[in-house]
Design a protein around this motif. Sequence first.
Motif, PDB file in Angstrom:
ATOM      1  N   GLY A  94      29.878 -44.491 -40.451  1.00 15.46           N
ATOM      2  CA  GLY A  94      29.206 -44.369 -41.735  1.00 15.46           C
ATOM      3  C   GLY A  94      27.709 -44.297 -41.632  1.00 15.46           C
ATOM      4  N   HIS A  95      27.159 -44.569 -40.421  1.00 13.69           N
ATOM      5  CA  HIS A  95      25.714 -44.500 -40.215  1.00 13.69           C
ATOM      6  C   HIS A  95      25.395 -43.669 -38.971  1.00 13.69           C
ATOM      7  CE1 HIS A  95      24.902 -47.536 -43.319  1.00 13.69           C
ATOM      8  NE2 HIS A  95      25.967 -48.162 -42.853  1.00 13.69           N
ATOM      9  N   MET A  96      26.210 -42.642 -38.756  1.00  9.99           N
ATOM     10  CA  MET A  96      26.059 -41.816 -37.571  1.00  9.99           C
ATOM     11  C   MET A  96      25.237 -40.579 -37.879  1.00  9.99           C
ATOM     12  SD  MET A  96      30.096 -42.043 -36.692  1.00  9.99           S
ATOM     13  CE  MET A  96      30.070 -40.410 -35.945  1.00  9.99           C
ATOM     14  N   PRO A 120      24.439 -36.566 -37.417  1.00 11.48           N
ATOM     15  CA  PRO A 120      25.411 -35.472 -37.263  1.00 11.48           C
ATOM     16  C   PRO A 120      25.810 -35.227 -35.812  1.00 11.48           C
ATOM     17  CG  PRO A 120      23.668 -34.861 -38.796  1.00 11.48           C
ATOM     18  CD  PRO A 120      23.248 -36.149 -38.184  1.00 11.48           C
ATOM     19  N   ILE A 121      24.836 -35.279 -34.911  1.00  9.99           N
ATOM     20  CA  ILE A 121      25.061 -35.128 -33.473  1.00  9.99           C
ATOM     21  C   ILE A 121      24.501 -36.380 -32.814  1.00  9.99           C
ATOM     22  CG2 ILE A 121      24.478 -33.769 -31.421  1.00  9.99           C
ATOM     23  CD1 ILE A 121      24.180 -31.330 -33.292  1.00  9.99           C
ATOM     24  N   PRO A 122      25.184 -36.986 -31.845  1.00 12.73           N
ATOM     25  CA  PRO A 122      24.666 -38.216 -31.238  1.00 12.73           C
ATOM     26  C   PRO A 122      23.241 -38.034 -30.720  1.00 12.73           C
ATOM     27  CG  PRO A 122      26.888 -37.775 -30.468  1.00 12.73           C
ATOM     28  CD  PRO A 122      26.462 -36.562 -31.238  1.00 12.73           C
ATOM     29  N   SER A 123      22.424 -39.057 -30.863  1.00 10.60           N
ATOM     30  CA  SER A 123      21.038 -38.978 -30.417  1.00 10.60           C
ATOM     31  C   SER A 123      20.888 -39.273 -28.934  1.00 10.60           C
ATOM     32  CB  SER A 123      20.172 -39.949 -31.220  1.00 10.60           C
ATOM     33  OG  SER A 123      20.644 -41.273 -31.079  1.00 10.60           O
ATOM     34  N   GLN A 124      21.962 -39.693 -28.281  1.00  9.42           N
ATOM     35  CA  GLN A 124      21.935 -39.951 -26.843  1.00  9.42           C
ATOM     36  C   GLN A 124      23.365 -39.861 -26.321  1.00  9.42           C
ATOM     37  OE1 GLN A 124      19.975 -43.649 -27.266  1.00  9.42           O
ATOM     38  NE2 GLN A 124      21.823 -44.833 -27.681  1.00  9.42           N
ATOM     39  N   GLY A 125      23.490 -39.916 -25.016  1.00  9.36           N
ATOM     40  CA  GLY A 125      24.825 -39.832 -24.430  1.00  9.36           C
ATOM     41  C   GLY A 125      25.191 -38.424 -24.022  1.00  9.36           C
ATOM     42  N   ILE A 126      26.356 -38.287 -23.423  1.00 14.93           N
ATOM     43  CA  ILE A 126      26.741 -37.023 -22.810  1.00 14.93           C
ATOM     44  C   ILE A 126      27.052 -35.940 -23.837  1.00 14.93           C
ATOM     45  CG2 ILE A 126      29.246 -37.418 -22.634  1.00 14.93           C
ATOM     46  CD1 ILE A 126      28.866 -36.441 -19.629  1.00 14.93           C
ATOM     47  N   LEU A 127      27.339 -36.308 -25.097  1.00 10.12           N
ATOM     48  CA  LEU A 127      27.590 -35.303 -26.136  1.00 10.12           C
ATOM     49  C   LEU A 127      26.316 -34.819 -26.805  1.00 10.12           C
ATOM     50  CD1 LEU A 127      30.809 -36.667 -27.892  1.00 10.12           C
ATOM     51  CD2 LEU A 127      30.613 -34.826 -26.195  1.00 10.12           C
ATOM     52  N   ALA A 128      25.172 -35.333 -26.378  1.00  9.61           N
ATOM     53  CA  ALA A 128      23.884 -34.912 -26.951  1.00  9.61           C
ATOM     54  C   ALA A 128      23.181 -33.887 -26.081  1.00  9.61           C
ATOM     55  CB  ALA A 128      22.975 -36.132 -27.143  1.00  9.61           C
ATOM     56  N   THR A 129      23.807 -33.474 -24.979  1.00  9.06           N
ATOM     57  CA  THR A 129      23.066 -32.692 -24.000  1.00  9.06           C
ATOM     58  C   THR A 129      23.180 -31.188 -24.201  1.00  9.06           C
ATOM     59  OG1 THR A 129      22.656 -32.426 -21.631  1.00  9.06           O
ATOM     60  CG2 THR A 129      24.943 -32.617 -22.312  1.00  9.06           C
ATOM     61  N   THR A 130      22.034 -30.530 -24.026  1.00  3.40           N
ATOM     62  CA  THR A 130      21.996 -29.085 -23.840  1.00  3.40           C
ATOM     63  C   THR A 130      22.049 -28.811 -22.339  1.00  3.40           C
ATOM     64  OG1 THR A 130      19.572 -29.205 -23.863  1.00  3.40           O
ATOM     65  CG2 THR A 130      20.656 -28.626 -25.923  1.00  3.40           C
ATOM     66  N   LEU A 131      22.050 -27.555 -21.952  1.00  7.31           N
ATOM     67  CA  LEU A 131      21.997 -27.227 -20.529  1.00  7.31           C
ATOM     68  C   LEU A 131      20.618 -27.583 -19.989  1.00  7.31           C
ATOM     69  CD1 LEU A 131      23.767 -23.751 -20.474  1.00  7.31           C
ATOM     70  CD2 LEU A 131      24.764 -26.030 -20.366  1.00  7.31           C
ATOM     71  N   ALA A 163      17.855 -36.723 -34.840  1.00 10.71           N
ATOM     72  CA  ALA A 163      18.906 -37.612 -35.369  1.00 10.71           C
ATOM     73  C   ALA A 163      19.299 -37.264 -36.795  1.00 10.71           C
ATOM     74  CB  ALA A 163      18.481 -39.072 -35.228  1.00 10.71           C
ATOM     75  N   ASN A 164      18.925 -38.103 -37.789  1.00 11.01           N
ATOM     76  CA  ASN A 164      19.354 -37.897 -39.173  1.00 11.01           C
ATOM     77  C   ASN A 164      18.458 -36.951 -39.968  1.00 11.01           C
ATOM     78  OD1 ASN A 164      21.777 -39.587 -39.578  1.00 11.01           O
ATOM     79  ND2 ASN A 164      20.410 -41.243 -38.947  1.00 11.01           N
ATOM     80  N   HIS A 165      17.386 -36.486 -39.385  1.00  7.00           N
ATOM     81  CA  HIS A 165      16.505 -35.477 -40.007  1.00  7.00           C
ATOM     82  C   HIS A 165      15.992 -35.932 -41.375  1.00  7.00           C
ATOM     83  CE1 HIS A 165      17.960 -33.006 -36.732  1.00  7.00           C
ATOM     84  NE2 HIS A 165      19.197 -33.233 -37.130  1.00  7.00           N
ATOM     85  N   GLU A 166      15.485 -37.160 -41.424  1.00  9.79           N
ATOM     86  CA  GLU A 166      15.024 -37.746 -42.684  1.00  9.79           C
ATOM     87  C   GLU A 166      13.773 -37.025 -43.211  1.00  9.79           C
ATOM     88  OE1 GLU A 166      16.473 -41.056 -39.883  1.00  9.79           O
ATOM     89  OE2 GLU A 166      15.118 -39.323 -39.767  1.00  9.79           O
ATOM     90  N   PHE A 167      13.669 -36.989 -44.514  1.00  6.70           N
ATOM     91  CA  PHE A 167      12.445 -36.510 -45.182  1.00  6.70           C
ATOM     92  C   PHE A 167      11.771 -37.723 -45.822  1.00  6.70           C
ATOM     93  CE2 PHE A 167      10.374 -34.716 -49.088  1.00  6.70           C
ATOM     94  CZ  PHE A 167       9.346 -34.069 -48.424  1.00  6.70           C
TER      95      PHE A 167
END
Length: 588
Positions: free
Chosen positions: A120-122, A124-135, A521-525
């Motif tokens: 509920g406080h995630m 959209p894309i993890p800010s760290q970890g292996i799922l946050a990586t580009t090439l 991360a959450n792209h806050e305005f």
Amino acid sequence: MNKLLTLAAVGVTLSAQTRTTMFPPVRGTREMVGAANNFEVEAGFRMLTQGGNAIDAGVASVLAAAVTEQARFGIGGEIPILIKMSGKPAVAISGVGVAPGKATVEFYRNRKPEPWEEPGHMPPIPSQGILATTLPGVFDGLILALSQFGSMSFAQVAAPAIEYAEGFPIGEEFAAFIRNSQKILELWPASRSFFLPGGAPPARGDIFREPTLAKTLRELVATEKKARGKRAAKLKAVRDLFYQGSLAKRIAAFSESNGGLVSYDDLKNFHAETDQPRTTTYRGYEILKPGFWTQRPVMLEMLNLLEGYDLKAIGHNSPEHLHTVVEAAKLGFADRDRYYGDPKFSTIPEQTLLSKDYATLRRKQIDPQRASMESRPGSFAPPGNMPTSSAGEHGEVQDTTCVNVVDRKGNVFSATPSGAWLPSVIAGDTGIPFGSRLHTLLLTPGHPNQLQPGKRPRVTLSPTIVLKDGQPFLALSTPGGDNQDQALLQVLLNIIDFGMSPQEAVEAPRFQSEHFYASFANHEFVPGKLNLESRIPKATADRLGAMGHRVSVTGEWSNSSAPTVIQISNGTLQGGADPRRSRFIFGR
């Protein structure tokens, strides 16, 4: 008596001409290197003393940073580079990795929480970890720069980094980041053994060793020595080992066995590339930036807006001066948030955004008495959905470093290496940290920065070169995430409009607006938020508050950016190193 009067007069004159700075001014006539610490500067300067040029030195400094500054940057990250060879047009290099082929909007919309996240406080894309990586894009960008514009071998430019990887006294920031990231680093065995030798974080000044990274760098050097052909072929062999050879296979195998999205085919198909810098003019100077795959043209938009004001007459850091610059920055960021993204995937209205006529129209939107509270992108294109809008504060990002080099022939290298910062996932026995830049892409439908496989995220990284009459005048860059172009803008104005030396310019008190959709991360305005260093007078802060800015007075040296600057004029090099993050510069 006359002698006393003469000495007193000399003392008054000297006092009027001398401004005390925290870091002593650095000047020279031949060559200069600015970076984050003494190891990085030494690595670059070693290349210059061995006959290398600015690009050889810049690559060596970046490789040393990937060893000694992993709190902020690792070799699995990304890098934009600006290069100006003497007598030749400037070139931009995009060493920015792309989204893996399996990285889709659908995948991230249906993802489960990571161990450190609360449902509920995630983001959209993890800010760290292996799922946050580009090439990993840095290495290919460095090899491209070295091959096309350098003169030395990979073995030569990598020698300092290998030495440091075998052991160097770790600094306060790196040690603190490891300590603060310990719980997350312990989630990955390779990261735990890399950063927590013996199971505990190192203390400042401890000799820190990175044996797996040292081994990988030596493997790359050995590949170059074994390869046949001339220098370019040997460098290609080094590059191919990383992206197509056994090293690539090990990186991909680790990713796939640990739930990551990076595949061998992704690595094999990736290539860094050259690009033409984007430019504008400001009071007779030409400012060069990378293209719209970065946020960098935003500073060009800001300068076009500010050229219509006599900032010197308004007065440095007066309420009117700060209000005008902040409001110009808001308009530039609004365009960035709405229109910038990888030009390979979206049509960017570049000519309009960077035109002087457009700036003239936009300037009319700046109210001289009142702060804007809205995001106001140019209205020349159909309205588009924006990322999440929250009144919360922007999250802190552990970002980035900077390298600037000028050599004795007038060649210039300016780069902003970033990504693969702590807490990073080390790719098994390679010692290479994965980056986490993927979370700067959006899931927002139709946005130019929306996630797509093979797409570059719009990075915040901002190397800068300034020309005067076609010749290099400044090289400057900084860490700082979204704040980079605000900080560099203020430093540039300090030099051009207010006649400061580079050291004075980087040390002058700064503002930091948060009136934009955050890149991370959450792209806050955060509408109207304006941070002022407390060295700016209270009366100025109060006046800005009365104009509607949501002012927050922070510490004396609290601005999150920390540039290095090299100025070239009248046969002299002058350096500036920001004490906010203990930047380092040396020249002769």
